[in-house]
Design a protein around this motif. Structure first.
Motif, PDB file in Angstrom:
ATOM      1  N   LEU A 109       8.670  67.539  -6.725  1.00  0.00           N
ATOM      2  CA  LEU A 109       9.383  66.432  -7.628  1.00  0.00           C
ATOM      3  C   LEU A 109       8.018  65.633  -8.135  1.00  0.00           C
ATOM      4  CD1 LEU A 109      12.201  65.068  -5.359  1.00  0.00           C
ATOM      5  CD2 LEU A 109      12.089  65.992  -7.925  1.00  0.00           C
ATOM      6  N   LYS A 110       7.881  64.579  -8.659  1.00  0.00           N
ATOM      7  CA  LYS A 110       6.558  64.314 -10.014  1.00  0.00           C
ATOM      8  C   LYS A 110       6.867  62.813  -9.564  1.00  0.00           C
ATOM      9  CE  LYS A 110       6.466  67.655 -13.617  1.00  0.00           C
ATOM     10  NZ  LYS A 110       5.796  67.223 -15.155  1.00  0.00           N
ATOM     11  N   PHE A 111       7.539  62.077  -9.356  1.00  0.00           N
ATOM     12  CA  PHE A 111       7.705  60.809  -9.376  1.00  0.00           C
ATOM     13  C   PHE A 111       8.310  60.034  -7.251  1.00  0.00           C
ATOM     14  CE2 PHE A 111       9.423  61.444 -13.564  1.00  0.00           C
ATOM     15  CZ  PHE A 111       7.661  61.410 -14.159  1.00  0.00           C
ATOM     16  N   TRP A 112       7.458  59.426  -7.193  1.00  0.00           N
ATOM     17  CA  TRP A 112       7.872  58.548  -5.397  1.00  0.00           C
ATOM     18  C   TRP A 112       9.589  57.992  -5.548  1.00  0.00           C
ATOM     19  CZ3 TRP A 112       9.270  54.729  -4.077  1.00  0.00           C
ATOM     20  CH2 TRP A 112       9.538  52.954  -4.566  1.00  0.00           C
ATOM     21  N   PRO A 113      10.234  57.373  -5.910  1.00  0.00           N
ATOM     22  CA  PRO A 113      11.485  56.949  -5.350  1.00  0.00           C
ATOM     23  C   PRO A 113      12.433  57.875  -5.604  1.00  0.00           C
ATOM     24  CG  PRO A 113      10.218  55.723  -7.592  1.00  0.00           C
ATOM     25  CD  PRO A 113       9.583  56.773  -7.567  1.00  0.00           C
ATOM     26  N   LYS A 114      12.317  59.459  -6.271  1.00  0.00           N
ATOM     27  CA  LYS A 114      12.467  59.985  -6.880  1.00  0.00           C
ATOM     28  C   LYS A 114      12.501  61.832  -5.222  1.00  0.00           C
ATOM     29  CE  LYS A 114      12.915  60.512 -11.245  1.00  0.00           C
ATOM     30  NZ  LYS A 114      13.208  61.376 -12.260  1.00  0.00           N
ATOM     31  N   SER A 115      11.328  61.891  -4.707  1.00  0.00           N
ATOM     32  CA  SER A 115      10.908  62.032  -3.586  1.00  0.00           C
ATOM     33  C   SER A 115      11.354  61.611  -1.711  1.00  0.00           C
ATOM     34  CB  SER A 115       8.651  62.484  -3.346  1.00  0.00           C
ATOM     35  OG  SER A 115       9.066  62.908  -3.907  1.00  0.00           O
ATOM     36  N   TYR A 116      11.816  60.240  -2.184  1.00  0.00           N
ATOM     37  CA  TYR A 116      11.901  59.927  -1.196  1.00  0.00           C
ATOM     38  C   TYR A 116      13.475  59.442  -1.148  1.00  0.00           C
ATOM     39  CZ  TYR A 116      12.624  55.663   2.003  1.00  0.00           C
ATOM     40  OH  TYR A 116      12.882  54.837   3.296  1.00  0.00           O
ATOM     41  N   PHE A 117      14.263  59.629  -1.957  1.00  0.00           N
ATOM     42  CA  PHE A 117      15.366  60.132  -2.015  1.00  0.00           C
ATOM     43  C   PHE A 117      15.934  61.158  -1.835  1.00  0.00           C
ATOM     44  CE2 PHE A 117      19.773  60.938  -4.329  1.00  0.00           C
ATOM     45  CZ  PHE A 117      20.382  59.813  -4.223  1.00  0.00           C
ATOM     46  N   PHE A 118      15.107  62.238  -2.090  1.00  0.00           N
ATOM     47  CA  PHE A 118      15.586  63.385  -2.188  1.00  0.00           C
ATOM     48  C   PHE A 118      15.160  63.748  -0.064  1.00  0.00           C
ATOM     49  CE2 PHE A 118      14.315  67.781  -1.414  1.00  0.00           C
ATOM     50  CZ  PHE A 118      15.672  68.869  -1.843  1.00  0.00           C
ATOM     51  N   PHE A 119      14.290  62.578  -0.507  1.00  0.00           N
ATOM     52  CA  PHE A 119      13.531  63.510   1.339  1.00  0.00           C
ATOM     53  C   PHE A 119      15.224  62.872   2.901  1.00  0.00           C
ATOM     54  CE2 PHE A 119      11.776  61.308   5.600  1.00  0.00           C
ATOM     55  CZ  PHE A 119      11.835  62.797   5.512  1.00  0.00           C
ATOM     56  N   ASN A 120      15.691  61.699   1.989  1.00  0.00           N
ATOM     57  CA  ASN A 120      16.692  60.408   2.459  1.00  0.00           C
ATOM     58  C   ASN A 120      18.423  61.722   2.200  1.00  0.00           C
ATOM     59  OD1 ASN A 120      14.893  58.635   3.910  1.00  0.00           O
ATOM     60  ND2 ASN A 120      15.425  57.610   1.889  1.00  0.00           N
ATOM     61  N   TRP A 121      18.455  62.074   1.459  1.00  0.00           N
ATOM     62  CA  TRP A 121      19.180  63.175   1.189  1.00  0.00           C
ATOM     63  C   TRP A 121      19.262  63.851   2.602  1.00  0.00           C
ATOM     64  CZ3 TRP A 121      20.162  68.041  -0.998  1.00  0.00           C
ATOM     65  CH2 TRP A 121      21.642  68.342  -1.355  1.00  0.00           C
TER      66      TRP A 121
END
Length: 715
Positions: A167-179
């Protein structure tokens, strides 16, 4: 005598179909229903290259070959290494052997087959496609959730880590981590937090990183060196130096030893915080613990000492590098050269540059720009021009920033011919070094400072023809030049054209127009310039009209003056006040000029104007305009008259400093100040030992004040 290699008997059975003449040999178990021939041979296992088998006696009958003849192709192709020049079989096999014209790969080949990149994880392709979809979809939670619902299988630890890394963008990395955490498929480990934190660091999301770190502490997940390094470096990027220091101290308490990255980051934090003692203490503690600093560390130390102009600190950095055997790279040399410039050591900067070249390093554009700035600040024009010739001779890299630095140096020193030669060299250079807006601005500054109005106007017209953008600084330089030359009509034209081409007047340009108003001799010219100023700053024009009205009270002037100064940039406030005082003196409004000088002192526009010691009282007018300097001298003389009347203690020496005329606000100030001193008949004389200083003794000043108290107070 070497021991004989071990040999192991090996039984090999061949099945020879009676009717198939094109069959292929297979190693297989013996079949009882067919005729079988059995033989035994030895396989030697030894380090030397095995020798080919000895020649066996030829078959007595070509139609009925012996067993050795049948085995000979097998021994030469399969059991013996092929010679480089052996491109075909040594003898033609029978029809029961492999066809030599269509050979197949040997079964006993030692070469492994290349594995498919997906052999270990057949879901990699699907995972990469999923990561691509996540990168391309919107940042909204709905879009991300819909994309994650398309996963055809439950992600494992390895699969989740692969997606998180993709994942390249921090909002998506943070969302996927929480998921992933909500799925409860496997326990979360340190590596998941580290990967997520690194993504958040790119987005400068320190608050989220700190939340994750506290979550790790609460859940008993270990924070390793990478975790702390990521937290500290992100805090540094966000200029949250206190947080970086806090987490570094927490790291140290856990017993973790910082690595090179962490040490360099925290040293930079301490340096930017101005904690020099802490930097040195941490550096020495790290070296004592076995850490070997790298070039980046010394670059941080050199920059820290350079900011404060600490030459002893710079020498300390050089000595440490030599003692530890660390070879400076170009970045370190660039940092140290900039530090030498701030420390005011051009000679040492030159020696350091020569050392860099002798070590085999090639200076880059930043190196040369830093050295040119050092020479320009020290006004070493000869050395700067020699460096430029050296650049051309050695074909060292030059960019337009370096050219513009050279041009600005020529403008500061007044090297007109050298600047013109540089400018022409830029025109003939490659495309990335062509003159830009800043280059033309430097030339406008050179011609404007020298009063060469025609060349300045020619440069302005050339910019219009070539489509080079006019910036506000170039417009200011040209208007100042035209104002001094009293070419008001050209000034109005330049201002109008510049505004149409996108120039937005700033406070410096308004101050320039205000100074032209103070120079105008006719009301017609004043009206033209005020019209330009009205378009640029209507509030300032209102203040000018207010102070010109003799009926305006002091409190009204004070409130309006405070309002205008509050909305003005800090570096333009004192010039505004200087110009307003000049306008009042040109209109013979001397009392208003003294009021404005008082307001300037009241609001801190003239710090250091008066200085008192036991042996000397001084008046420093180097930052004042001519009219403001005259007003300050008159104010000072009136104050001294009151001190003499009260019979207070006076020092032995009185000093008035005007400077030598190199400052942009003090050009011609010494001559004008001397003329005003003579007009007042004050007992000040120009000092022969100190240029730009007027000196008076206590006896002479008291005698003068006592004889002229009424006139001095009136003035």
């Amino acid at each position: 005598m070497a021991a004989a290699p071990l040999s192991t008997p090996l039984d090999v059975h061949f099945f020879i179909p009676p009717s198939d003449s094109k069959g292929t040999i297979f190693f297989t178990k013996p079949l009882r229903t067919n005729s079988t021939r059995k033989f035994t041979f030895s396989c030697h296992s030894s380090k030397p290259k095995p020798k080919p088998p000895p020649n066996l006696p030829e078959s007595p009958s070509p139609n009925n070959p012996s067993l050795s003849d049948q085995l000979k192709p097998l021994s030469t192709t399969t059991l013996s290494p092929a010679k480089p020049d052996q491109t075909h079989l040594l003898s033609k096999p029978k029809s029961t052997w492999v066809n030599p014209t269509r050979p197949k790969r040997s079964v006993l080949s030692l070469q492994r087959h290349k594995r498919s990149p997906y052999s270990y994880n057949p879901q990699v392709r699907e995972l990469k496609l999923l990561a691509r979809k996540l990168n391309n979809c919107d940042d909204s939670q709905e879009a991300l959730s819909l994309t994650l619902n398309e996963v055809p299988f439950e992600p494992t630890r390895e699969n989740a880590l692969l997606i998180l890394n993709s994942l390249k963008f921090w909002p998506k990395s943070y969302f996927f981590f929480n998921w992933i955490k909500t799925q409860n498929l496997f326990p979360m480990e340190t590596i998941f937090y580290n990967v997520t934190m690194k993504s958040l660091r790119f987005g400068r999301q320190f608050q989220l990183i700190e939340q994750l770190a506290n979550e790790m502490v609460s859940n008993g997940i270990e924070l390793d060196n990478i975790t702390y390094s990521t937290i500290i470096s992100c805090a540094k990027r966000c200029n949250m130096f206190n947080k970086a220091i806090e987490w570094f101290e927490r790291m140290y308490k856990t017993g973790l030893m910082p690595d090179e990255v962490t040490y360099s980051a925290i040293l930079d934090v301490y340096a930017k915080s101005g904690k020099v003692e802490e930097v040195l203490s941490l550096y020495e503690r790290g070296v004592a613990s076995g850490w070997k600093p790298d070039a980046i560390t010394f670059s941080v130390l050199g920059k820290m000492f350079g900011e404060t102009g600490d030459y002893d600190g710079i020498r300390y950095v050089l000595q440490e590098m030599r003692s530890l055997g660390v070879q400076p790279n170009v970045v370190v040399y660039n940092t140290l050269l900039e530090a030498m410039g701030k420390a005011g050591k051009p000679g040492l900067a030159r020696s350091l540059f020569d050392e860099m070249v002798e070590s085999g390093l090639t200076p880059d554009e930043k190196t040369l720009t830093a050295l040119i700035k050092v020479y320009g600040k020290a006004r070493w024009a000869k050395d700067a021009l020699e460096l430029w010739e050296r650049m051309r001779a050695n074909s060292w890299p030059m960019d337009f920033i370096l050219y513009n630095t050279l041009l600005n140096m020529c403008a500061d020193i007044g090297l007109v011919e050298e600047a013109e030669r540089l400018f022409e060299d830029m025109k003939q250079s490659s495309d990335h070094c062509k003159p830009d807006s800043y280059s033309y601005t430097a030339m406008l500054n050179i011609y404007g400072s020298g009063g060469n109005v025609d060349k300045a106007m020619y440069m302005f017209e050339e910019m219009s023809e070539l489509g080079v953008a006019v910036n506000v600084m170039g417009c200011t330089c040209l208007i100042q030049c035209l104002g001094k030359a009293r070419r008001i009509d050209d000034l109005v034209t330049v201002f109008g054209v510049s505004v149409k081409r996108g120039v937005k007047p700033d406070d410096r340009l308004c101050g320039c127009l205000l100074s032209v108003v103070s120079l105008c001799e006719t009301s017609e010219d004043v009206g033209k310039v005020v019209a330009c100023l009205q378009e640029a700053n209507p509030k300032l024009v209102g203040l000018v009209k207010l102070i010109e009205n003799k009926k305006t009270g002091f409190e009204t002037v004070k409130q309006e003056f405070k309002s205008v100064i509050r909305d003005t940039a800090v570096d333009a406030r004192r010039p505004f006040c200087n110009c307003l005082i000049d306008i009042c003196r040109n209109r013979y409004l001397y009392e208003r000029a003294h009021e404005l000088l008082y307001l300037g002192n009241l609001y801190g526009l003239y710090p250091g104007l008066h200085n008192k010691t036991v042996d000397e009282w001084s008046l420093d007018v180097r930052s004042l305009s001519i009219g403001a300097a005259h007003t300050a001298l008159e104010e000072w003389m009136g104050t001294l008259a009151k001190v003499v009347e009260r019979e207070e203690a006076l020092p032995e020496l009185f000093l008035a400093q005007t400077g030598t005329g190199t400052h942009k606000f003090s050009q011609g100030l010494a001559t004008s100040f001397a003329s005003h001193v003579k007009k007042l008949a004050a007992p000040f004389a120009q000092s022969e030992e100190r240029a730009g200083c007027f000196v008076a003794t206590r006896e002479d000043l008291v005698s003068w004040v006592q004889s002229r108290i009424p006139s001095a107070v009136t003035a």
